[in-house]
Design a protein around this motif. Structure first.
Motif, PDB file in Angstrom:
ATOM      1  N   ILE A 128       8.303 -32.388 -32.515  1.00  0.00           N
ATOM      2  CA  ILE A 128       7.903 -32.831 -33.851  1.00  0.00           C
ATOM      3  C   ILE A 128       8.351 -31.788 -34.869  1.00  0.00           C
ATOM      4  CG2 ILE A 128       5.939 -33.427 -35.336  1.00  0.00           C
ATOM      5  CD1 ILE A 128       4.422 -33.919 -32.605  1.00  0.00           C
ATOM      6  N   SER A 162       8.242 -29.336 -37.928  1.00  0.00           N
ATOM      7  CA  SER A 162       7.070 -28.594 -38.399  1.00  0.00           C
ATOM      8  C   SER A 162       6.417 -29.223 -39.625  1.00  0.00           C
ATOM      9  CB  SER A 162       7.456 -27.143 -38.714  1.00  0.00           C
ATOM     10  OG  SER A 162       8.502 -27.110 -39.681  1.00  0.00           O
ATOM     11  N   TYR A 193       5.854 -32.190 -40.256  1.00  0.00           N
ATOM     12  CA  TYR A 193       5.086 -33.407 -39.949  1.00  0.00           C
ATOM     13  C   TYR A 193       3.907 -33.157 -39.012  1.00  0.00           C
ATOM     14  CZ  TYR A 193       9.074 -35.895 -41.956  1.00  0.00           C
ATOM     15  OH  TYR A 193      10.053 -36.343 -42.796  1.00  0.00           O
ATOM     16  N   LYS A 194       3.622 -31.908 -38.681  1.00  0.00           N
ATOM     17  CA  LYS A 194       2.609 -31.620 -37.672  1.00  0.00           C
ATOM     18  C   LYS A 194       1.199 -32.044 -38.084  1.00  0.00           C
ATOM     19  CE  LYS A 194       5.025 -27.848 -35.339  1.00  0.00           C
ATOM     20  NZ  LYS A 194       5.040 -26.405 -35.019  1.00  0.00           N
ATOM     21  N   GLU A 195       0.922 -32.077 -39.368  1.00  0.00           N
ATOM     22  CA  GLU A 195      -0.385 -32.545 -39.839  1.00  0.00           C
ATOM     23  C   GLU A 195      -0.353 -34.027 -40.174  1.00  0.00           C
ATOM     24  OE1 GLU A 195      -1.855 -30.152 -43.011  1.00  0.00           O
ATOM     25  OE2 GLU A 195      -1.811 -28.286 -41.862  1.00  0.00           O
ATOM     26  N   GLY A 230      -5.032 -30.513 -32.758  1.00  0.00           N
ATOM     27  CA  GLY A 230      -3.828 -29.997 -33.387  1.00  0.00           C
ATOM     28  C   GLY A 230      -2.649 -30.107 -32.434  1.00  0.00           C
ATOM     29  N   VAL A 231      -1.522 -29.539 -32.858  1.00  0.00           N
ATOM     30  CA  VAL A 231      -0.318 -29.608 -32.030  1.00  0.00           C
ATOM     31  C   VAL A 231       0.563 -28.401 -32.294  1.00  0.00           C
ATOM     32  CG1 VAL A 231       0.965 -30.969 -33.747  1.00  0.00           C
ATOM     33  CG2 VAL A 231       1.636 -31.068 -31.349  1.00  0.00           C
ATOM     34  N   GLU A 232       1.208 -27.940 -31.248  1.00  0.00           N
ATOM     35  CA  GLU A 232       2.271 -26.945 -31.341  1.00  0.00           C
ATOM     36  C   GLU A 232       3.523 -27.617 -30.804  1.00  0.00           C
ATOM     37  OE1 GLU A 232       1.047 -23.584 -29.071  1.00  0.00           O
ATOM     38  OE2 GLU A 232      -0.738 -23.188 -30.298  1.00  0.00           O
ATOM     39  N   SER A 233       4.629 -27.524 -31.540  1.00  0.00           N
ATOM     40  CA  SER A 233       5.788 -28.308 -31.122  1.00  0.00           C
ATOM     41  C   SER A 233       7.085 -27.714 -31.652  1.00  0.00           C
ATOM     42  CB  SER A 233       5.653 -29.749 -31.610  1.00  0.00           C
ATOM     43  OG  SER A 233       6.713 -30.554 -31.155  1.00  0.00           O
ATOM     44  N   GLN A 234       8.154 -27.978 -30.908  1.00  0.00           N
ATOM     45  CA  GLN A 234       9.511 -27.658 -31.341  1.00  0.00           C
ATOM     46  C   GLN A 234      10.404 -28.862 -31.056  1.00  0.00           C
ATOM     47  OE1 GLN A 234      10.814 -24.073 -29.421  1.00  0.00           O
ATOM     48  NE2 GLN A 234       9.677 -22.734 -30.816  1.00  0.00           N
ATOM     49  N   SER A 289       6.124 -30.727 -26.909  1.00  0.00           N
ATOM     50  CA  SER A 289       4.920 -30.522 -27.720  1.00  0.00           C
ATOM     51  C   SER A 289       3.744 -30.129 -26.842  1.00  0.00           C
ATOM     52  CB  SER A 289       4.574 -31.800 -28.493  1.00  0.00           C
ATOM     53  OG  SER A 289       5.642 -32.205 -29.327  1.00  0.00           O
ATOM     54  N   PHE A 304      -0.115 -30.777 -27.462  1.00  0.00           N
ATOM     55  CA  PHE A 304      -1.265 -31.276 -28.215  1.00  0.00           C
ATOM     56  C   PHE A 304      -2.540 -30.681 -27.621  1.00  0.00           C
ATOM     57  CE2 PHE A 304       1.836 -34.385 -29.471  1.00  0.00           C
ATOM     58  CZ  PHE A 304       1.451 -34.750 -30.754  1.00  0.00           C
TER      59      PHE A 304
END
Length: 298
Positions: free
Chosen positions: A233, A235, A237-239, A276-280, A285, A287
């Protein structure tokens, strides 16, 4: 001391008085003195502040009542509309399927393709209606919570997703330990199903989903992670992905209705948690949802 007095022009005033004793050099009382101060203006200001506060409280209460009524009407409207839509939609699906099954051999390929599209979009609309109902109920209904076994809920979600797991040949690793959390069993089940379903779906075509599920403890909270090898995702658009109807991809590439993560967010919030999410991008990702840790009373 404060009290009311009436002066010569017959107006009422608030006054504050105080008295004190003056001693001479031999510590004997030499005289008494007093001070009187007109505090009418201060009293009027204090009264105005109290009245303003009471007025504001009354307005807040009035608007709260109106808002609650609007919410009840909105919930009733959404529920009624959704059910009213479901009945004709089921009829459309039923007759379309009947035509395909009974007359499929006699229908030209192009017409058969049209019917298949009608059926597919009917299924999509049915899913959208169900998700809207779930989201509306998530907002308005009371959600009782108690100790919930994470391992049990995850196992139930895998059973419900078994068909998708087999179709995509997904490999899912569940790591122990998975502590008890304070949550609602059915709501948490829906949350985990949504997260796992996304992890299975959002991967590069012809790539098998690799998913890892594990938990970490953050003081008095348990953070459950769902890690994938998907498309990732951006960065910015993470929220936004947790908003209703927010989609980053066309329905042709990744079918859906953009409500799944909104349900996750609202459900976790109603269970006193966070997500929340951490993604590259092109990497995957992670979640996470965070819920209160359950501790037995000794």
């Amino acid at each position: 001391m404060q009290f009311l007095i009436k002066i010569l022009n017959y107006t009422i005033h608030w006054v504050r008085t105080c008295g004190f004793i003056i001693h001479n050099q031999t510590e004997k009382v030499s005289r008494k003195a007093g001070l009187t101060q007109d505090i009418t203006t201060q009293k009027q200001q204090a009264t105005e502040i109290i009245q303003l506060h009471e007025t504001l409280e009354a307005r807040v209460q009035e608007r709260t009542i109106k808002l609650e009524e609007v919410n009840r009407q909105l919930e009733a409207f959404t529920y009624s509309t959704s059910h009213d839509l479901q009945e004709p939609l089921q009829i459309i699906e039923g007759f379309t399927l009947a035509i395909i099954e009974d007359y499929g051999n006699q229908i030209p390929d192009k017409a058969l393709d049209y019917l298949q599209r009608i059926l597919a979009n009917s299924h999509r609309l049915q899913s959208l209606i169900e998700n809207l109902l779930n989201y509306t109920q998530m907002i308005n209904q009371e959600i009782p919570s108690k100790a919930v076994n994470l391992a049990l809920v995850i196992n139930e979600s895998l059973i419900q997703l078994n068909t998708k797991i087999q179709e995509r040949q997904a490999q899912i690793i569940i790591e122990e330990p998975l502590p008890l959390v304070i949550a609602n069993h059915l709501i948490l089940l829906q949350v985990i199903i949504n997260l796992l379903a996304n992890a299975i779906k959002f991967v590069v075509p012809n790539q098998s989903p690799q998913i890892r599920v594990y938990a970490t403890q953050q003081e008095e909270y348990i953070r459950l992670w769902v890690e994938d090898n998907g498309i990732g995702i951006p960065s910015e658009y993470k929220e936004q992905i947790f908003e209703v109807f927010k989609r980053l991809h066309g329905n042709d590439s990744y079918p859906g209705n953009g409500i799944g993560l909104a349900i996750v967010s609202k459900a976790v919030e109603r269970m006193n948690g966070k997500c929340g999410v951490e993604s590259q991008v092109n990497t995957g990702s992670r979640f996470w949802i965070e819920l209160p840790l359950f501790r037995e009373i000794q």
